[in-house]
Design a protein around this motif. Structure first.
Motif, PDB file in Angstrom:
ATOM      1  N   VAL A  12      -6.428   6.804  10.013  1.00  0.00           N
ATOM      2  CA  VAL A  12      -5.043   6.693  10.542  1.00  0.00           C
ATOM      3  C   VAL A  12      -4.555   5.365  10.196  1.00  0.00           C
ATOM      4  O   VAL A  12      -3.384   5.234   9.309  1.00  0.00           O
ATOM      5  N   ILE A  13      -5.310   4.362  10.241  1.00  0.00           N
ATOM      6  CA  ILE A  13      -4.738   2.981   9.498  1.00  0.00           C
ATOM      7  C   ILE A  13      -4.690   2.865   8.388  1.00  0.00           C
ATOM      8  O   ILE A  13      -3.858   2.554   7.862  1.00  0.00           O
ATOM      9  N   GLU A  17      -1.450   2.182   6.146  1.00  0.00           N
ATOM     10  CA  GLU A  17      -1.280   1.121   5.095  1.00  0.00           C
ATOM     11  C   GLU A  17      -0.592   1.850   4.076  1.00  0.00           C
ATOM     12  O   GLU A  17       0.058   1.060   3.216  1.00  0.00           O
ATOM     13  N   GLU A  18      -0.835   2.801   3.590  1.00  0.00           N
ATOM     14  CA  GLU A  18      -0.268   3.720   2.369  1.00  0.00           C
ATOM     15  C   GLU A  18       0.974   3.961   2.308  1.00  0.00           C
ATOM     16  O   GLU A  18       1.901   3.740   1.549  1.00  0.00           O
ATOM     17  N   ARG A  19       1.415   4.280   3.576  1.00  0.00           N
ATOM     18  CA  ARG A  19       3.012   4.518   4.065  1.00  0.00           C
ATOM     19  C   ARG A  19       3.803   3.182   3.603  1.00  0.00           C
ATOM     20  O   ARG A  19       4.938   3.122   3.299  1.00  0.00           O
ATOM     21  N   LEU A  20       2.989   2.026   4.122  1.00  0.00           N
ATOM     22  CA  LEU A  20       3.547   0.767   4.094  1.00  0.00           C
ATOM     23  C   LEU A  20       3.778   0.385   2.626  1.00  0.00           C
ATOM     24  O   LEU A  20       4.856  -0.206   2.234  1.00  0.00           O
ATOM     25  N   ARG A  21       2.559   0.634   1.776  1.00  0.00           N
ATOM     26  CA  ARG A  21       2.568   0.244   0.554  1.00  0.00           C
ATOM     27  C   ARG A  21       3.676   0.978  -0.271  1.00  0.00           C
ATOM     28  O   ARG A  21       4.481   0.518  -0.919  1.00  0.00           O
ATOM     29  N   LEU A  22       3.786   2.328   0.146  1.00  0.00           N
ATOM     30  CA  LEU A  22       4.981   3.100  -0.711  1.00  0.00           C
ATOM     31  C   LEU A  22       6.293   2.510  -0.297  1.00  0.00           C
ATOM     32  O   LEU A  22       7.256   2.723  -0.981  1.00  0.00           O
ATOM     33  N   ALA A  23       6.469   2.312   1.209  1.00  0.00           N
ATOM     34  CA  ALA A  23       7.730   1.830   1.446  1.00  0.00           C
ATOM     35  C   ALA A  23       8.184   0.636   0.885  1.00  0.00           C
ATOM     36  O   ALA A  23       9.350   0.394   0.578  1.00  0.00           O
ATOM     37  N   MET A  24       7.318  -0.440   0.699  1.00  0.00           N
ATOM     38  CA  MET A  24       7.388  -1.613   0.266  1.00  0.00           C
ATOM     39  C   MET A  24       7.844  -1.702  -1.302  1.00  0.00           C
ATOM     40  O   MET A  24       8.741  -2.041  -1.956  1.00  0.00           O
ATOM     41  N   LEU A  25       7.236  -0.627  -2.134  1.00  0.00           N
ATOM     42  CA  LEU A  25       7.443  -0.472  -3.511  1.00  0.00           C
ATOM     43  C   LEU A  25       8.881   0.138  -3.729  1.00  0.00           C
ATOM     44  O   LEU A  25       9.497  -0.052  -4.729  1.00  0.00           O
ATOM     45  N   ALA A  26       9.198   1.133  -2.672  1.00  0.00           N
ATOM     46  CA  ALA A  26      10.490   1.824  -2.880  1.00  0.00           C
ATOM     47  C   ALA A  26      11.595   1.108  -2.175  1.00  0.00           C
ATOM     48  O   ALA A  26      12.822   1.271  -2.464  1.00  0.00           O
ATOM     49  N   ASP A  28      12.020   0.875   0.944  1.00  0.00           N
ATOM     50  CA  ASP A  28      12.687   1.747   1.707  1.00  0.00           C
ATOM     51  C   ASP A  28      12.724   1.203   3.259  1.00  0.00           C
ATOM     52  O   ASP A  28      12.071   1.062   4.055  1.00  0.00           O
ATOM     53  N   VAL A  29      13.764   0.736   3.317  1.00  0.00           N
ATOM     54  CA  VAL A  29      14.238  -0.033   4.744  1.00  0.00           C
ATOM     55  C   VAL A  29      14.104   0.814   5.814  1.00  0.00           C
ATOM     56  O   VAL A  29      13.369   0.379   7.005  1.00  0.00           O
ATOM     57  N   GLU A  30      14.400   1.999   5.614  1.00  0.00           N
ATOM     58  CA  GLU A  30      14.385   3.087   6.918  1.00  0.00           C
ATOM     59  C   GLU A  30      12.635   2.991   7.140  1.00  0.00           C
ATOM     60  O   GLU A  30      12.351   3.211   8.334  1.00  0.00           O
ATOM     61  N   ALA A  31      12.063   3.416   6.288  1.00  0.00           N
ATOM     62  CA  ALA A  31      10.431   3.510   6.502  1.00  0.00           C
ATOM     63  C   ALA A  31       9.900   2.398   7.003  1.00  0.00           C
ATOM     64  O   ALA A  31       9.251   2.239   7.970  1.00  0.00           O
ATOM     65  N   LEU A  32      10.308   1.261   6.246  1.00  0.00           N
ATOM     66  CA  LEU A  32       9.860  -0.237   6.861  1.00  0.00           C
ATOM     67  C   LEU A  32      10.128  -0.457   8.242  1.00  0.00           C
ATOM     68  O   LEU A  32       9.495  -0.833   9.160  1.00  0.00           O
ATOM     69  N   ASP A  33      11.407   0.120   8.690  1.00  0.00           N
ATOM     70  CA  ASP A  33      12.021  -0.169  10.104  1.00  0.00           C
ATOM     71  C   ASP A  33      11.036   0.461  11.179  1.00  0.00           C
ATOM     72  O   ASP A  33      10.896  -0.051  12.133  1.00  0.00           O
ATOM     73  N   THR A  34      10.277   1.852  10.604  1.00  0.00           N
ATOM     74  CA  THR A  34       9.432   2.309  11.447  1.00  0.00           C
ATOM     75  C   THR A  34       7.888   1.793  11.609  1.00  0.00           C
ATOM     76  O   THR A  34       7.362   2.082  12.891  1.00  0.00           O
ATOM     77  N   LEU A  35       7.648   1.143  10.660  1.00  0.00           N
ATOM     78  CA  LEU A  35       6.372   0.860  10.373  1.00  0.00           C
ATOM     79  C   LEU A  35       6.101  -0.761  11.138  1.00  0.00           C
ATOM     80  O   LEU A  35       4.992  -1.175  11.387  1.00  0.00           O
ATOM     81  N   GLU A  70      -1.468  -3.111  -6.055  1.00  0.00           N
ATOM     82  CA  GLU A  70      -2.450  -2.460  -6.226  1.00  0.00           C
ATOM     83  C   GLU A  70      -3.631  -3.355  -5.325  1.00  0.00           C
ATOM     84  O   GLU A  70      -3.934  -4.337  -5.258  1.00  0.00           O
ATOM     85  N   ILE A  71      -4.153  -2.309  -4.360  1.00  0.00           N
ATOM     86  CA  ILE A  71      -5.201  -3.020  -3.473  1.00  0.00           C
ATOM     87  C   ILE A  71      -6.381  -3.080  -4.228  1.00  0.00           C
ATOM     88  O   ILE A  71      -6.999  -2.308  -4.768  1.00  0.00           O
TER      89      ILE A  71
END
Length: 129
Positions: A12-13, A17-26, A28-35, A70-71
């Motif tokens: 799950v983590i 982490e992948e959702r966070l990485r993609l939100a940072m790259l995009a 995406d303030v809305e996604a970051l706000d939820t994370l 790149e992790i």
């Protein structure tokens, strides 16, 4: 066959982490706000303390634009209702219009509250070796 809860939490983590990485790259303030937890404490690569609002504003304003995360390696340590993540990454983008590319080390603490995972604390450092 049973699966240990640590294994489930780790998977799950990894997804968080992948959702966070993609939100940072995009940016995406809305996604970051939820994370990010409302009471987030973030220490950036220059040692400055930032709140959730501060971190979101960096993306919202376009001050930080990332083109690569790149992790390189990651360790996830599941805890009771939290998880500690330590990772190294190659990060590239622009900060105040100045291009950069560097290796960074991150430590993040994810906390599960009401079934949702959010980051409550994070630290970032430049890797100079």
């Amino acid at each position: 066959m049973t699966i240990a809860s640590d294994t489930i939490d780790e998977a799950v983590i990894e997804q968080c982490e992948e959702r966070l990485r993609l939100a940072m790259l995009a940016g995406d303030v809305e996604a970051l706000d939820t994370l990010l937890a409302d009471d987030l404490i973030f220490i950036d690569h220059q040692g400055r303390r930032a709140s959730k609002a501060d971190d979101l504003q960096v993306y919202r304003s376009g001050v930080l634009e990332l083109v690569q995360i790149e992790i390189l390696d990651r360790i996830i340590k599941p805890l009771d209702n939290a998880a500690l993540v330590s990772l190294r990454a190659r990060v590239a983008g622009a900060y105040y219009g100045e291009k950069f590319s560097e290796k960074l080390a991150y430590t993040r603490v994810w906390s599960r509250t009401s079934g949702a995972w959010t980051i409550i604390a994070a630290h970032c450092s430049r890797i100079t070796m």
